[in-house]
Write a protein that holds these residues in place. Structure first.
Motif, PDB file in Angstrom:
ATOM      1  N   GLY A  76      15.299 -22.713  41.283  1.00 24.97           N
ATOM      2  CA  GLY A  76      15.013 -21.537  42.096  1.00 24.97           C
ATOM      3  C   GLY A  76      15.997 -20.423  41.836  1.00 24.97           C
ATOM      4  N   LEU A  77      16.429 -20.281  40.584  1.00 23.26           N
ATOM      5  CA  LEU A  77      17.408 -19.255  40.229  1.00 23.26           C
ATOM      6  C   LEU A  77      16.760 -17.873  40.260  1.00 23.26           C
ATOM      7  CD1 LEU A  77      19.058 -21.215  37.296  1.00 23.26           C
ATOM      8  CD2 LEU A  77      20.096 -20.746  39.525  1.00 23.26           C
ATOM      9  N   SER A  78      17.590 -16.842  40.362  1.00 22.63           N
ATOM     10  CA  SER A  78      17.059 -15.487  40.485  1.00 22.63           C
ATOM     11  C   SER A  78      18.104 -14.483  40.011  1.00 22.63           C
ATOM     12  CB  SER A  78      16.665 -15.202  41.940  1.00 22.63           C
ATOM     13  OG  SER A  78      17.788 -15.338  42.798  1.00 22.63           O
ATOM     14  N   GLY A  79      17.742 -13.204  40.110  1.00 19.17           N
ATOM     15  CA  GLY A  79      18.677 -12.145  39.744  1.00 19.17           C
ATOM     16  C   GLY A  79      18.543 -11.736  38.292  1.00 19.17           C
ATOM     17  N   GLN A 128      11.250 -20.313  37.195  1.00 19.67           N
ATOM     18  CA  GLN A 128      12.017 -20.001  38.401  1.00 19.67           C
ATOM     19  C   GLN A 128      11.103 -19.357  39.438  1.00 19.67           C
ATOM     20  OE1 GLN A 128      15.055 -21.246  38.201  1.00 19.67           O
ATOM     21  NE2 GLN A 128      14.956 -21.541  35.993  1.00 19.67           N
ATOM     22  N   TYR A 129      10.158 -18.529  38.987  1.00 20.58           N
ATOM     23  CA  TYR A 129       9.191 -17.889  39.866  1.00 20.58           C
ATOM     24  C   TYR A 129       8.028 -18.841  40.147  1.00 20.58           C
ATOM     25  CZ  TYR A 129       5.311 -14.754  41.104  1.00 20.58           C
ATOM     26  OH  TYR A 129       4.227 -14.165  41.719  1.00 20.58           O
ATOM     27  N   GLN A 130       7.709 -18.995  41.420  1.00 22.95           N
ATOM     28  CA  GLN A 130       6.595 -19.840  41.887  1.00 22.95           C
ATOM     29  C   GLN A 130       6.807 -21.322  41.610  1.00 22.95           C
ATOM     30  OE1 GLN A 130       3.098 -17.966  40.083  1.00 22.95           O
ATOM     31  NE2 GLN A 130       2.692 -16.874  41.992  1.00 22.95           N
ATOM     32  N   TYR A 131       8.021 -21.712  41.274  1.00 24.86           N
ATOM     33  CA  TYR A 131       8.304 -23.135  41.113  1.00 24.86           C
ATOM     34  C   TYR A 131       8.558 -23.713  42.503  1.00 24.86           C
ATOM     35  CZ  TYR A 131      10.350 -27.502  39.458  1.00 24.86           C
ATOM     36  OH  TYR A 131      10.605 -28.828  39.219  1.00 24.86           O
ATOM     37  N   ASN A 132       7.762 -24.646  42.903  1.00 28.13           N
ATOM     38  CA  ASN A 132       7.760 -25.096  44.286  1.00 28.13           C
ATOM     39  C   ASN A 132       8.184 -26.557  44.395  1.00 28.13           C
ATOM     40  OD1 ASN A 132       7.396 -25.295  47.027  1.00 28.13           O
ATOM     41  ND2 ASN A 132       5.167 -25.246  46.972  1.00 28.13           N
ATOM     42  N   THR A 133       9.418 -26.766  44.772  1.00 29.93           N
ATOM     43  CA  THR A 133       9.897 -28.107  45.052  1.00 29.93           C
ATOM     44  C   THR A 133      10.862 -28.042  46.231  1.00 29.93           C
ATOM     45  OG1 THR A 133      10.774 -30.134  44.043  1.00 29.93           O
ATOM     46  CG2 THR A 133      11.901 -28.078  43.527  1.00 29.93           C
ATOM     47  N   LYS A 134      11.123 -29.181  46.818  1.00 30.95           N
ATOM     48  CA  LYS A 134      11.964 -29.250  48.014  1.00 30.95           C
ATOM     49  C   LYS A 134      13.023 -30.319  47.811  1.00 30.95           C
ATOM     50  CE  LYS A 134      10.289 -31.321  51.663  1.00 30.95           C
ATOM     51  NZ  LYS A 134       9.492 -31.627  52.880  1.00 30.95           N
ATOM     52  N   CYS A 135      14.254 -30.003  48.178  1.00 28.51           N
ATOM     53  CA  CYS A 135      15.354 -30.964  48.123  1.00 28.51           C
ATOM     54  C   CYS A 135      16.028 -31.011  49.488  1.00 28.51           C
ATOM     55  CB  CYS A 135      16.374 -30.568  47.060  1.00 28.51           C
ATOM     56  SG  CYS A 135      15.737 -30.518  45.363  1.00 28.51           S
ATOM     57  N   TYR A 169      10.026 -14.703  49.141  1.00 27.34           N
ATOM     58  CA  TYR A 169       9.776 -15.446  47.912  1.00 27.34           C
ATOM     59  C   TYR A 169      10.828 -15.167  46.844  1.00 27.34           C
ATOM     60  CZ  TYR A 169       5.196 -16.791  49.682  1.00 27.34           C
ATOM     61  OH  TYR A 169       4.182 -17.330  50.426  1.00 27.34           O
ATOM     62  N   ASN A 170      11.072 -16.165  46.046  1.00 28.23           N
ATOM     63  CA  ASN A 170      11.962 -16.024  44.899  1.00 28.23           C
ATOM     64  C   ASN A 170      11.167 -15.509  43.709  1.00 28.23           C
ATOM     65  OD1 ASN A 170      14.090 -16.350  43.041  1.00 28.23           O
ATOM     66  ND2 ASN A 170      13.321 -18.370  42.470  1.00 28.23           N
ATOM     67  N   TRP A 171      11.619 -14.423  43.099  1.00 27.61           N
ATOM     68  CA  TRP A 171      10.914 -13.810  41.978  1.00 27.61           C
ATOM     69  C   TRP A 171      11.469 -14.247  40.627  1.00 27.61           C
ATOM     70  CZ3 TRP A 171       6.472 -11.442  43.008  1.00 27.61           C
ATOM     71  CH2 TRP A 171       6.248 -11.023  44.333  1.00 27.61           C
ATOM     72  N   GLY A 172      12.442 -15.113  40.649  1.00 24.81           N
ATOM     73  CA  GLY A 172      12.980 -15.592  39.385  1.00 24.81           C
ATOM     74  C   GLY A 172      13.909 -14.580  38.737  1.00 24.81           C
ATOM     75  N   PHE A 173      14.141 -14.771  37.460  1.00 32.13           N
ATOM     76  CA  PHE A 173      15.048 -13.886  36.721  1.00 32.13           C
ATOM     77  C   PHE A 173      14.380 -12.547  36.434  1.00 32.13           C
ATOM     78  CE2 PHE A 173      17.047 -17.977  35.311  1.00 32.13           C
ATOM     79  CZ  PHE A 173      18.290 -17.733  35.873  1.00 32.13           C
ATOM     80  N   PHE A 181       9.314 -18.207  30.381  1.00 32.82           N
ATOM     81  CA  PHE A 181       8.096 -17.980  31.145  1.00 32.82           C
ATOM     82  C   PHE A 181       8.277 -18.232  32.639  1.00 32.82           C
ATOM     83  CE2 PHE A 181       8.016 -22.318  29.510  1.00 32.82           C
ATOM     84  CZ  PHE A 181       7.592 -23.082  30.589  1.00 32.82           C
ATOM     85  N   ASP A 182       7.333 -17.688  33.409  1.00 31.94           N
ATOM     86  CA  ASP A 182       7.324 -17.812  34.872  1.00 31.94           C
ATOM     87  C   ASP A 182       8.594 -17.250  35.496  1.00 31.94           C
ATOM     88  OD1 ASP A 182       4.882 -18.992  34.576  1.00 31.94           O
ATOM     89  OD2 ASP A 182       5.529 -21.019  35.071  1.00 31.94           O
ATOM     90  N   ASN A 183       8.849 -15.982  35.191  1.00 30.30           N
ATOM     91  CA  ASN A 183       9.942 -15.224  35.783  1.00 30.30           C
ATOM     92  C   ASN A 183       9.454 -13.813  36.045  1.00 30.30           C
ATOM     93  OD1 ASN A 183      12.659 -16.745  35.962  1.00 30.30           O
ATOM     94  ND2 ASN A 183      11.921 -17.353  33.942  1.00 30.30           N
ATOM     95  N   SER A 184      10.361 -12.876  36.215  1.00 26.90           N
ATOM     96  CA  SER A 184       9.996 -11.472  36.424  1.00 26.90           C
ATOM     97  C   SER A 184      10.722 -10.579  35.431  1.00 26.90           C
ATOM     98  CB  SER A 184      10.315 -11.049  37.865  1.00 26.90           C
ATOM     99  OG  SER A 184       9.551 -11.789  38.790  1.00 26.90           O
TER     100      SER A 184
END
Length: 529
Positions: A233-236, A256-263, A284-288, A309-312
């Motif tokens: 769930g990294l971002s920035g 990082q974007y739309q990756y859905n897991t729970k810890c 929501y987290n938009w990723g990198f 892939f799957d970032n911003s």
């Protein structure tokens, strides 16, 4: 241009005989305090006065941090306290693995090792009441390998050698070369002090619950070859310092974007990668973000795999990407990359896989694409491409994409997107995408297996030469308007000649979207197995 191949990447870490740890030099700090009326402080222990704290502060802590500025709950302070008082190894300030052991302890505290799936639980519990009876006492753990066989490892923060801790990879001289902890429920922010593992070559923290930004200090690691952080769930913004890692061969920061897991943390609270900083209250987290494929990309002279892939990510793909002569995989789909696809990409002679779908690329395929002999397949679907299709098909007829190279020849160019310049929203449209007509040269693709062209504004006639593609097994032209008129008998014979392709129905439409003197037909059923 989008190329899709499922690939398993093997990273090999080479260790030379000359790879030795730097000796840690004692720092003798001479300090005379000014006169003061404050009470005399309590005497320190021998360990506190041994220079260990000063050594770590000067050689490991980053961003001008000192221990005096830290609270007792900070992971950096906890790691120091463990080194001084809890660790049974009782390292001295001149031990060559002091920095290494401290940073690994910091990783354990920063990423909540007590919540890990494997080898993070160092506490001992009363079997009857379940309360903790001791900390840092459990030394060994058992993990099943890929073959289902039990493997014994050291528990993190145990008194055993840090080179034996689960996921640690060391050379024969006990220097840490790799950290491999995928899918282990790592929770928290990456500490920048990881960068002080100067001989580290491989980091694999993928499939966890990391959040926050990527420390720019990782770019200063002189021996880093592989960085795998996908599925967190990294971002920035991607730090510019990361481009200084000139030896980097694999960078995977995807999903990082739309990756859905729970810890679940060790305190019982939860972290959700779908949200910024793991907290639903933050949105929501938009990723990198950032201009990831700009001119600075050329610094990665050794890069073989870029998985973004799957970032911003935004920005254009700079022509200098063609300087990455070892690049094999480029996966940057589902971002906000825009502009033209540079012709410099055709200099990437080793390139086999490119994903660029779900971006805002407006382009013709580069004219030199036929020179890219190792391309495995081209799938520019779900792109806003402006292209005359026959250019691609003609050039590819002379490329080496044949069965004798082990790659099936498949072309998927379906479901192009129409994107709003105002809102940025995109939707599939048969009025946007590949224009022009199918040319007779398509018959030169003798080994063509798939031809999926749905939802593109193609016009013209269906060439009889398509019948030369005897290996064609999937043929989709849904919602494509072709003028068939006098070619209808030949078209029927053509479709029957495609013996490996299933039945295709052709139905006329009554209202053509544009006037023409011929009957307009729509091939309205794509062929799928």
């Amino acid at each position: 241009m989008v190329i899709i191949i499922s690939v398993s990447t093997l990273v090999v870490i080479y260790i030379t005989k000359s790879a030795k740890a730097d000796e840690i030099i004692d720092l003798n700090v001479a300090y005379t305090p000014p006169p003061t009326t404050a009470p005399t402080s309590a005497p320190t222990t021998d360990r506190e006065a041994s220079g260990i704290k000063e050594q770590i502060e000067a050689g490991v802590l980053q961003r001008d941090v000192t221990f005096a500025n830290l609270t007792k709950v900070d992971p950096r302070w906890k790691a120091l306290d463990w080194i001084l008082f809890q660790d049974q190894m009782q390292l001295q300030s001149n031990d060559k693995n002091l920095y290494q052991r401290y940073v690994m302890a910091l990783i354990a505290f920063a990423l909540d090792s007590l919540a890990w799936n494997y080898c993070g639980e160092h506490r001992e519990f009363d079997p009857k009441f379940g309360n903790v009876t001791g900390e840092f006492v459990v030394e060994n753990c058992t993990v099943l390998d890929v073959m289902g066989e039990e493997e014994s490892h050291g528990v993190w923060l145990s008194s055993t050698s840090e080179c034996g801790w689960y996921g640690a990879i060391c050379s024969k001289d006990d220097v840490l070369r790799g950290l491999q902890l995928p899918g282990n429920s790592l929770i928290g922010e990456l500490p920048p002090e990881i960068s002080q593992l100067r001989f580290l070559q491989y980091i694999a923290f993928n499939g966890n619950c990391l959040y926050g930004t990527l420390p720019g200090e990782l770019g200063t690691m002189p021996n880093l070859l592989s960085l795998e952080l996908q599925g967190n769930g990294l971002s920035g913004e991607m730090p510019t310092e990361i481009y200084e890692a000139s030896k980097l061969q694999l960078l995977n920061v995807a999903m990082q974007y739309q990756y859905n897991t729970k810890c679940q943390r060790s305190d019982g609270s939860f972290v959700y990668t779908l949200y910024a900083m793991g907290n639903p209250d933050n949105g929501y987290n938009w990723g990198f973000t950032g201009d990831v494929l700009g001119s600075h990309t050329s610094n990665w002279k050794s890069m073989k795999g870029l998985h973004l892939f799957d970032n911003s990510f935004t920005g254009m793909i700079d022509d200098s990407i063609g300087e990455l002569k070892y690049l094999v995989f480029l996966r940057a789909h589902n971002n906000r990359i825009f502009g033209l696809l540079p012709n410099g990409m055709t200099n990437l002679k080793k390139l086999r896989e490119v994903y660029l779908n779900k971006n805002s690329l407006y382009t013709d395929l580069p004219p030199d694409i036929g020179l890219m002999e190792d391309l495995g397949a081209i799938f520019p679907f779900k792109l806003t491409f402006l292209i005359n299709l026959f250019v691609m098909l003609t050039v590819l007829a002379s490329s080496s994409l044949t069965r004798d190279r082990g790659y099936p020849l498949r072309r998927k160019l379906n479901d192009t997107l129409a994107c709003s310049n105002v809102t940025g929203d995109c939707e599939a449209s048969s009025e946007e995408g590949f224009s022009g007509s199918l040319q007779t040269e398509i018959g030169n693709l003798k080994d063509l297996q798939y031809l999926i062209l749905e939802n593109n504004p193609l016009t013209g006639v269906l060439p009889e030469e398509l019948g030369n593609c005897q290996d064609l097994s999937k043929f989709g032209l849904n919602s494509i308007q072709l003028l068939l008129t006098r070619y209808i008998p030949n078209t029927a014979a053509l479709l029957l000649s495609l013996r490996k392709a299933p039945f295709i129905s052709i139905e006329p439409i009554l209202k053509a979207p544009f006037p023409n003197p011929y009957a307009v037909f729509v091939i309205n059923r794509s062929i799928r197995k």
